[in-house]
Write an enzyme that holds these catalytic residues in place. Structure first.
Site, PDB file in Angstrom:
ATOM      1  N   GLY A   1       0.041  -1.464   6.816  1.00 30.81           N
ATOM      2  CA  GLY A   1      -0.516  -1.595   8.150  1.00 30.81           C
ATOM      3  C   GLY A   1      -1.474  -2.773   8.186  1.00 30.81           C
ATOM      4  O   GLY A   1      -1.460  -3.641   7.306  1.00 30.81           O
ATOM      5  N   ASP A   2      -2.357  -2.791   9.187  1.00 31.37           N
ATOM      6  CA  ASP A   2      -3.255  -3.938   9.371  1.00 31.37           C
ATOM      7  C   ASP A   2      -4.434  -3.942   8.390  1.00 31.37           C
ATOM      8  O   ASP A   2      -5.147  -4.941   8.298  1.00 31.37           O
ATOM      9  CB  ASP A   2      -3.792  -3.942  10.807  1.00 31.37           C
ATOM     10  CG  ASP A   2      -2.691  -4.204  11.822  1.00 31.37           C
ATOM     11  OD1 ASP A   2      -1.930  -5.158  11.632  1.00 31.37           O
ATOM     12  OD2 ASP A   2      -2.595  -3.435  12.807  1.00 31.37           O
TER      13      ASP A   2
ATOM     14  N   ARG B   1      -2.126   9.397  18.107  1.00 30.24           N
ATOM     15  CA  ARG B   1      -3.473   9.921  17.859  1.00 30.24           C
ATOM     16  C   ARG B   1      -4.528   9.098  18.582  1.00 30.24           C
ATOM     17  O   ARG B   1      -5.512   9.627  19.094  1.00 30.24           O
ATOM     18  CB  ARG B   1      -3.760   9.954  16.357  1.00 30.24           C
ATOM     19  CG  ARG B   1      -3.972   8.569  15.732  1.00 30.24           C
ATOM     20  CD  ARG B   1      -4.340   8.658  14.251  1.00 30.24           C
ATOM     21  NE  ARG B   1      -4.422   7.349  13.631  1.00 30.24           N
ATOM     22  CZ  ARG B   1      -5.527   6.600  13.611  1.00 30.24           C
ATOM     23  NH1 ARG B   1      -6.630   7.036  14.181  1.00 30.24           N
ATOM     24  NH2 ARG B   1      -5.511   5.406  13.030  1.00 30.24           N
TER      25      ARG B   1
ATOM     26  N   GLY C   1       3.214   0.076   7.825  1.00 33.56           N
ATOM     27  CA  GLY C   1       2.106   1.002   8.017  1.00 33.56           C
ATOM     28  C   GLY C   1       2.148   1.655   9.382  1.00 33.56           C
ATOM     29  O   GLY C   1       3.109   1.520  10.136  1.00 33.56           O
ATOM     30  N   SER C   2       1.071   2.371   9.717  1.00 32.01           N
ATOM     31  CA  SER C   2       1.005   3.038  11.016  1.00 32.01           C
ATOM     32  C   SER C   2       0.500   2.103  12.107  1.00 32.01           C
ATOM     33  O   SER C   2       0.815   2.278  13.286  1.00 32.01           O
ATOM     34  CB  SER C   2       0.103   4.271  10.927  1.00 32.01           C
ATOM     35  OG  SER C   2      -1.192   3.916  10.465  1.00 32.01           O
TER      36      SER C   2
ATOM     37  N   ASN D   1       0.862  -1.169   0.000  1.00 31.64           N
ATOM     38  CA  ASN D   1       0.000   0.000   0.000  1.00 31.64           C
ATOM     39  C   ASN D   1       0.908   1.231   0.000  1.00 31.64           C
ATOM     40  O   ASN D   1       1.457   1.601   1.037  1.00 31.64           O
ATOM     41  CB  ASN D   1      -0.898   0.013   1.233  1.00 31.64           C
ATOM     42  CG  ASN D   1      -1.708   1.297   1.359  1.00 31.64           C
ATOM     43  OD1 ASN D   1      -1.796   2.084   0.410  1.00 31.64           O
ATOM     44  ND2 ASN D   1      -2.283   1.526   2.524  1.00 31.64           N
TER      45      ASN D   1
END
Length: 610
Positions: free
Chosen positions: A290-291, A396, A322-323, A232
């Site tokens: 990420g997931d 966040r 990813g995050s 991604n």
């Protein structure tokens, strides 16, 4: 430079080594070269790794391209760090670069071995070495080059690991069984990943020694993976592609794995990729993301008409780019992309349970598989409603939880649960029993490859019956389900269910989670809990001890149905936004193959929590 000069350089370019039970011991210093240097990337750019000066395999070393790496004497290279091994005809290397020309004619221009060989030939041509060898040295060269090995392994480099190559003359091979009297052979036993094999190894036969090294390095592990990497490019704040190309691909490209790359171009593209993937072409899907991409891949496979064959053939794993990288942290024990890449080629295939979600909006088309979590209330609001500050990274989420808790918001609902283990003490017992089963299964000292294969045989034989749900969303609540006390349900603050121990790098939300115990974990808190009590609960999420607090409801469950009573809100499933309507979830045991270090999740230390 004449042939004798090349002979002299060739002899000094190789290190003497011993093959032991634990790995390869390097007996004298020799040069270490880059295993992955200026290889063309899909976007046309290149990636370079510099040679460094070794101190040992467990510490960092300087990134100085002017230095040639040297291994100290008696350095052990463990089998778990070895990526590849090849036999080298060093005498051909000494014949005016003939080996290099032959290599270039048989491999593509971006092949790491071709680039590496060009570098070696250039070094030989540029090196002015005095020919100070006598006849004994030449005899020694002939004696030692019959088992020359090109070894590729990983070494630490800052916070990452990178591949390096070393050229070895193997001088000793351990004896397992007795050979014929008077012969120079040893019987050695190794496992190529598909059962036990016994080889008769001659110390003068480098091909056999290479095979033995590979057998030991990939014991119980598939060596020749065919991997589709799904990237991604927008993941990880837009750094996912760079992270993969710089940290993951060098390691994967140094192995015997076949690698193809696909980039997602729109929302849910990974789901379409999984629906259309050629099952004959690949055995592993690695999500460099990420997931969210693993979620899409799993559900794309689930929606295929040949889903039984897809789940029997394919292994789904994550390269943490990813995050949110909960899958990699839980399964690979790391959120570092380079270490995860090593785990991808070195970890054990194992099946994990899935959670299947049903809601009116989509159940008639396809239910949704969840590998990570579902949440309603504070966690869901904090996860989804902070997407606009995604640039902050994982912080966040913590900020969102803190703000929502301080507001004292509650999320009333009706909750019906089919419990697997309800009492906290019984959960502790359940965890230890199930964890020990996994430990024994993957204990290389006590379990033979045949036994391990036999115990896992059922994992490779899914049928359509394994996808069948026991409970229908349209049916009444089963009699053996229990309703959560309405006094708690109407004041619900956190409702969180999950299947993996870590939800983020510093959030061990489900420390009692296990890969395939046939249940998943549920955690609930009450909005009426005083701030003085809820604060230490939230502050202990990194340790996982929050579930021990009396104010926290923790249980192992098989299924549940949650009926929300709020007008506005949402569910979050594996980090994806789901509609605010009745949600029913049940366990589907051992449905998806993934890669686990030693066949287990990262050790959450739940068995030591009191």
């Amino acid at each position: 430079m004449n042939n004798s000069d090349r002979f002299s350089y060739s002899r000094k370019s190789y290190s003497r080594a011993l093959l032991t039970r634990e790995g390869i011991v390097v007996k004298n210093q020799g040069p270490v070269t880059d295993a992955y240097d200026q290889i063309g990337n899909p976007n046309g750019s290149s990636v370079s790794f510099f040679s460094g000066c070794f101190t040992c395999l467990t510490t960092d070393y300087e990134s100085d391209p002017s230095k040639v790496g040297l291994l100290p004497n008696n350095t052990l290279i463990p089998f778990r760090r070895i990526l590849n091994a090849k036999s080298i005809d060093s005498l051909a290397l000494s014949r005016d670069g003939e080996y290099g020309r032959r290599t270039q004619s048989t491999v593509g221009p971006s092949d790491p071995n071709a680039v590496l060989q060009n570098n070696i030939n250039n070094q030989i041509d540029k090196k002015n070495i005095d020919n100070d060898n006598d006849d004994d040295d030449d005899d020694e060269l002939h004696d030692s080059t019959d088992s020359l090995i090109e070894l590729t392994f990983v070494v630490p480099h800052g916070n990452d690991i990178v591949p390096r190559k070393l050229y070895l003359s193997i001088e000793h091979v351990p004896t397992v069984g007795g050979g014929n009297s008077g012969s120079n052979t040893n019987q050695l036993v190794g496992n190529s990943g598909s059962g036990s094999t016994t080889s008769v190894i001659s110390q003068e036969n480098s091909e056999d020694i290479v095979e033995l090294i590979l057998q030991r390095s990939f014991e119980g592990i598939k060596r020749h993976k065919s991997i589709l990497v799904v990237i991604n490019p927008y993941g990880g704040k837009g750094k996912a592609r760079t992270l993969y190309e710089s940290k993951c691909h060098p390691i994967l490209a140094s192995t015997e794995c076949k690698i193809d790359i696909a980039y997602t171009k729109y929302a849910c593209h990974a789901m379409d990729i999984a629906k259309e993937i050629d099952l004959e072409k690949y055995d592993t899907i690695a999500c460099a993301s990420g997931d969210g991409i693993p979620y899409e891949i799993i559900n794309g496979l689930y929606q295929r008409p040949d889903r039984v064959a897809a789940f029997n053939k394919l292994t789904v794993t994550q390269l943490p780019c990813g995050s949110g990288n909960a899958m990699s942290i839980s399964c690979h024990w790391t959120n570092n992309p380079s270490y995860a890449a090593l785990c991808l080629v070195k970890s054990t295939e194992a099946r994990i349970d899935m959670m299947c979600c049903s809601q009116e909006s989509y159940v008639n088309e396809f239910p949704r598989l969840s590998f990570l979590s579902q949440t309603y209330g504070v966690i869901a609001e904090s996860d989804i409603n902070t997407e606009f500050i995604r640039w902050m990274g994982p912080s966040r989420f913590e900020l969102g939880v803190a703000v929502t808790v301080l507001q004292g918001r509650k999320y009333p609902c009706d909750l019906y649960v089919k419990y697997a283990v309800k009492d906290k003490k019984d959960i502790h017992i359940h965890y230890i029993e199930q964890k020990n089963k996994t430990t024994l299964l993957f204990d290389r000292e006590t379990t033979t490859p045949e036994e391990c294969k036999a115990q896992l045989a059922s994992d490779n034989d899914l049928t359509e019956a394994d996808f069948k749900l026991k409970y229908s969303l349209n049916d009444d609540i089963p009699q053996d389900w229990e309703r959560l006390n309405p006094d708690i349900a109407n004041n619900l603050q956190i409702f969180y269910t999950g299947k993996m121990p870590y939800m983020a790098a510093d959030t061990k939300f489900f420390p009692a989670a296990l890969p395939s115990d046939g249940s998943f974990d549920m955690v609930i808190t009450d909005s009426r809990t005083p701030l003085t009590k809820i604060t230490p609960i939230l502050l202990s999420l990194d340790k996982g001890t929050h579930i021990l607090e009396p104010e926290v409801i923790h249980a192992k469950v098989l299924a549940y149905r949650l009926v929300p009573k709020v007008q506005k809100g949402l569910f979050s499933v594996d980090g994806e936004k789901f509609p605010l309507e009745t949600l029913q979830v049940e366990i589907l045991p051992r449905l998806v193959k993934t890669l686990l270090v030693n066949g287990s999740y990262i050790d959450s230390e739940f068995d030591t929590m009191i």
